[in-house]
Design a protein around this motif. Sequence first.
Motif, PDB file in Angstrom:
ATOM      1  N   PRO A  56      99.222  36.880 101.509  1.00 38.71           N
ATOM      2  CA  PRO A  56      98.942  36.396 100.157  1.00 38.71           C
ATOM      3  C   PRO A  56      98.299  35.019 100.114  1.00 38.71           C
ATOM      4  CG  PRO A  56     101.298  36.288 100.614  1.00 38.71           C
ATOM      5  CD  PRO A  56     100.670  37.036 101.752  1.00 38.71           C
ATOM      6  N   ILE A 104      97.035  45.128  93.774  1.00 33.42           N
ATOM      7  CA  ILE A 104      97.335  43.911  94.532  1.00 33.42           C
ATOM      8  C   ILE A 104      96.094  43.037  94.651  1.00 33.42           C
ATOM      9  CG2 ILE A 104      98.047  43.018  96.778  1.00 33.42           C
ATOM     10  CD1 ILE A 104      99.796  45.544  97.040  1.00 33.42           C
ATOM     11  N   ARG A 108      95.485  39.168  93.395  1.00 34.84           N
ATOM     12  CA  ARG A 108      95.008  38.079  94.261  1.00 34.84           C
ATOM     13  C   ARG A 108      93.811  37.362  93.616  1.00 34.84           C
ATOM     14  NH1 ARG A 108      96.745  39.881  99.399  1.00 34.84           N
ATOM     15  NH2 ARG A 108      99.005  40.160  99.174  1.00 34.84           N
TER      16      ARG A 108
END
Length: 265
Positions: A56, A104, A108
């Motif tokens: 991440p 996801i 981000r």
Amino acid sequence: MADRHKFGVKKEPVVPQVPRGAVGRRVAEAVTEDISRHLDPVLFEDLKDAALSQNPEASRRAIRSALADGIRPEDLADFYIPALARDMGDLWCVDQLSFAGVTIGVSRLQAMMRALGPNWASDSATQNENASILLIVPQEVYHTLGAIVLSSQLRRKGFSVKLILGGKPEDIANRLSRTRFEAVFISSSAGETLESLRHIIDVIKTSCEEPCPIVVGGSILDVEKTDDVTALTGADYATKRPDEALRLCGLQQTEQNKAHAKGGT
């Protein structure tokens, strides 16, 4: 180079209630016309790898590296991040990226927006008495990245923006009862019905002490005619172009706005 397909490409089942083509549109809400001419292919791939990395922190590092190399934060926000969102949606449409990967990856990209500037991506509005805009993404609508990009563009023009994501009618009514806005923008998706949109607009109109123009934008205009949207929902205007929305509402940049935007606050 990182493997950009870490998130279960072709392996995870697609969530059935989300139409495949619609996601491609929803994650591309803020893409401008002819965006490719603004992009450096190498930087685009580096940012894409970072957004789809299992780490991440990779996306934030990629943003810091791009800024250190002299890339303007405005270009990253207005061109690269929207284009990356569109690309992820396209990959899902052709079974090269899973739904989880898109979800996801877009989260981000939102982290990248926050890294670029808290005043662009956060919910705090700029201090500008002359032009305050309420930007709403209705409840159960998933294309929030486009609205976040739009809010950053409006704030950099010097406008004060309150962003409501997943707005329930009671949340919208509460905000309008406490704050006066010069315009209300609604980012609506192709999956929404005109009836649900009409309900939101009815709430807006009954909650405002003073009438203000209401503008509908978003991918709903890919499947509905502009005249139908305004006639059947009660909105004053419908357009996908932010500058046109501002013009229709009479919110042209003043010299104070321009100085504020130039200052980058």
